[in-house]
Write a protein that holds these residues in place. Structure first.
Motif, short mmCIF file in Angstrom:
data_model
loop_
_atom_site.label_atom_id
_atom_site.label_comp_id
_atom_site.label_asym_id
_atom_site.label_seq_id
_atom_site.Cartn_x
_atom_site.Cartn_y
_atom_site.Cartn_z
N HIS A 1 34.29 39.04 43.03
CA HIS A 1 34.84 38.93 44.37
C HIS A 1 35.34 37.52 44.65
O HIS A 1 34.63 36.57 44.45
CB HIS A 1 33.75 39.32 45.37
CG HIS A 1 34.31 39.66 46.69
ND1 HIS A 1 35.09 40.77 46.90
CD2 HIS A 1 34.23 39.02 47.89
CE1 HIS A 1 35.47 40.82 48.17
NE2 HIS A 1 34.97 39.77 48.78
N TRP A 2 36.60 37.40 45.07
CA TRP A 2 37.13 36.06 45.35
C TRP A 2 37.97 36.00 46.62
O TRP A 2 38.48 34.94 46.99
CB TRP A 2 37.96 35.54 44.18
CG TRP A 2 39.02 36.49 43.68
CD1 TRP A 2 38.90 37.34 42.61
CD2 TRP A 2 40.32 36.74 44.24
NE1 TRP A 2 40.06 38.08 42.46
CE2 TRP A 2 40.94 37.73 43.45
CE3 TRP A 2 41.03 36.21 45.32
CZ2 TRP A 2 42.23 38.21 43.71
CZ3 TRP A 2 42.31 36.69 45.59
CH2 TRP A 2 42.90 37.68 44.79
N ILE A 3 38.14 37.15 47.29
CA ILE A 3 39.11 37.22 48.39
C ILE A 3 38.83 36.20 49.50
O ILE A 3 39.72 35.45 49.90
CB ILE A 3 39.18 38.66 48.94
CG1 ILE A 3 39.80 39.58 47.87
CG2 ILE A 3 39.99 38.71 50.24
CD1 ILE A 3 39.84 41.05 48.23
N ALA B 1 39.50 32.61 48.44
CA ALA B 1 40.93 32.32 48.36
C ALA B 1 41.53 32.16 49.76
O ALA B 1 42.34 31.24 49.99
CB ALA B 1 41.66 33.43 47.60
N LEU C 1 46.10 25.99 48.43
CA LEU C 1 46.33 26.99 47.41
C LEU C 1 47.80 27.25 47.13
O LEU C 1 48.17 27.66 46.03
CB LEU C 1 45.63 28.30 47.83
CG LEU C 1 45.37 29.34 46.76
CD1 LEU C 1 44.64 28.76 45.56
CD2 LEU C 1 44.59 30.50 47.33
N ILE D 1 49.68 28.50 43.65
CA ILE D 1 50.34 29.80 43.48
C ILE D 1 51.78 29.59 43.01
O ILE D 1 52.27 30.28 42.11
CB ILE D 1 50.32 30.61 44.80
CG1 ILE D 1 48.88 30.83 45.25
CG2 ILE D 1 51.03 31.95 44.63
CD1 ILE D 1 48.75 31.48 46.63
N SER E 1 49.73 41.56 38.31
CA SER E 1 48.45 41.66 37.60
C SER E 1 48.06 40.30 37.02
O SER E 1 46.90 39.90 37.06
CB SER E 1 48.53 42.69 36.46
OG SER E 1 48.89 43.95 36.96
N LEU F 1 49.00 37.37 38.19
CA LEU F 1 48.61 36.49 39.29
C LEU F 1 47.18 36.80 39.74
O LEU F 1 46.40 35.90 40.00
CB LEU F 1 49.58 36.61 40.48
CG LEU F 1 50.99 36.04 40.26
CD1 LEU F 1 51.86 36.29 41.49
CD2 LEU F 1 50.94 34.54 39.97
N ARG F 2 46.83 38.08 39.79
CA ARG F 2 45.47 38.44 40.17
C ARG F 2 44.46 37.83 39.20
O ARG F 2 43.45 37.28 39.60
CB ARG F 2 45.28 39.97 40.24
CG ARG F 2 43.96 40.39 40.89
CD ARG F 2 43.36 41.64 40.27
NE ARG F 2 43.02 41.43 38.86
CZ ARG F 2 41.85 40.95 38.43
NH1 ARG F 2 40.88 40.66 39.28
NH2 ARG F 2 41.63 40.76 37.13
N PHE G 1 44.05 34.20 40.06
CA PHE G 1 43.19 34.00 41.22
C PHE G 1 41.72 34.14 40.82
O PHE G 1 40.88 33.32 41.17
CB PHE G 1 43.48 35.04 42.32
CG PHE G 1 44.65 34.69 43.19
CD1 PHE G 1 44.57 33.62 44.08
CD2 PHE G 1 45.83 35.43 43.14
CE1 PHE G 1 45.65 33.29 44.90
CE2 PHE G 1 46.91 35.11 43.96
CZ PHE G 1 46.82 34.04 44.84
N GLU G 2 41.43 35.18 40.08
CA GLU G 2 40.04 35.42 39.69
C GLU G 2 39.52 34.25 38.85
O GLU G 2 38.41 33.76 39.08
CB GLU G 2 39.93 36.73 38.90
CG GLU G 2 38.50 37.14 38.66
CD GLU G 2 38.39 38.46 37.89
OE1 GLU G 2 39.25 38.72 37.00
OE2 GLU G 2 37.47 39.24 38.19
#
Lengths: 197, 89
Positions: free
Chosen positions: A117-119, A122, A131, A135, A183, A185-186, A189-190
């Motif tokens: 979980h990182w939402i 972020a 951020l 990005i 995908s 980029l996700r 983020f993780e």
């Protein structure tokens, strides 16, 4: 009057502030997009400058059959394509890279190493203004064709129809590129927030 | 009957589900494929989390704003526009 028509009216009637705010809004996104077609930043800058000239020259004849934004990006991409090397464009769309590293799944195809979980982390970092640059850099590192689609769809918020028109892609190819780009980029983020712990 | 339906339409596994996320968000899955995807999510908290992360990825990417022009560039573009205007008249 819709915002495009109003802006067009101002641009045609000599409102220089309208032009500068248009440049302010689109110059950098255009540079980023152009950079994925041509070999260097310097060439990308030339392409974008040429695009602005073409936009001014074309203003009188623009009929509003597409949005102003789509029109701008179409001019840009056509110029960038002509300028950019041809061989670079023959990269196939369907690269086999999976959305998630296969090592994270067990033999039954279920998660062995599930997404962390990182939402909220972020969101917090985005609010703090720390951020966006990250990005931007990640998008810059995507393979060129994925980057083009992500920039137009997710950064610029264009519809899939508009993106297909600008980049001359089929709906299916657009979706594959978008999927790979998002995908990736996700994953980034993780990875970013996993390191923080 | 149930068994036969499953034979034709086997359950998704997570590794397949993650590849369907964009098609799902784009609304390009067939009705049966969408049902299958949603049925998988209903029983899988990890893939539910994964979908939420993809949505968040899209949201965060959409919040990037273009950097400001430098004052010098503003001047250059103002000049460009003025020149274009004077050529027009």
């Amino acid at each position: 009057m819709d915002p495009d028509s109003e802006l067009l009216l101002r641009l045609r009637s000599g409102d220089e502030r309208a032009f500068v705010s248009l440049v302010e809004r689109y110059h950098e996104p255009m540079l980023q997009l152009a950079a994925s077609f041509v070999p260097s930043r310097a060439v990308a800058e030339e392409v974008v400058q040429d695009t602005w000239l073409a936009v001014l020259r074309g203003l009188e004849n623009f009929e509003g059959r597409s949005s102003l934004k789509t029109w701008l990006f179409r001019i840009l991409v056509n110029r960038a394509r002509t300028t950019g090397s041809k061989e670079q464009r023959s990269v196939p769309v369907a690269d086999p890279e999976p959305a998630v590293d296969p090592a994270r799944f067990g033999g039954d195809g279920g998660w062995a190493d599930p997404p962390e979980h990182w939402i909220e982390a972020a969101e917090g970092r985005m609010e703090a203004g720390k951020l966006a640059d990250r990005i931007r850099a990640w998008i810059g590192e995507l393979p060129a064709r994925q980057r083009e689609v992500v920039l137009l769809r997710d950064v610029e918020g264009m519809s899939s129809e508009e993106v297909c028109a600008v980049l001359a892609l089929t709906e299916g190819n657009q979706r594959v590129l978008l999927h790979r780009g998002r995908s990736r980029l996700r994953q980034l983020f993780e990875g970013e927030f996993r390191e923080v712990r | 009957m149930r068994l036969l339906a499953r034979l034709r339409n086997p359950d998704l596994v997570c590794q397949q589900a993650v590849e369907l996320v964009t098609d799902y968000l784009e609304g390009s899955l067939s009705r049966s494929a969408r049902r299958r995807f949603e049925a998988h999510l209903a029983g899988c908290p990890h893939c539910t989390e994964y979908l939420a992360q993809m949505r968040e990825t899209i949201r965060l990417t959409g919040r990037i704003e273009p950097e400001d022009l430098t004052p010098q560039m503003r001047d250059e573009f103002t000049d460009l526009y003025r020149r274009w205007r004077s050529d027009q008249q």
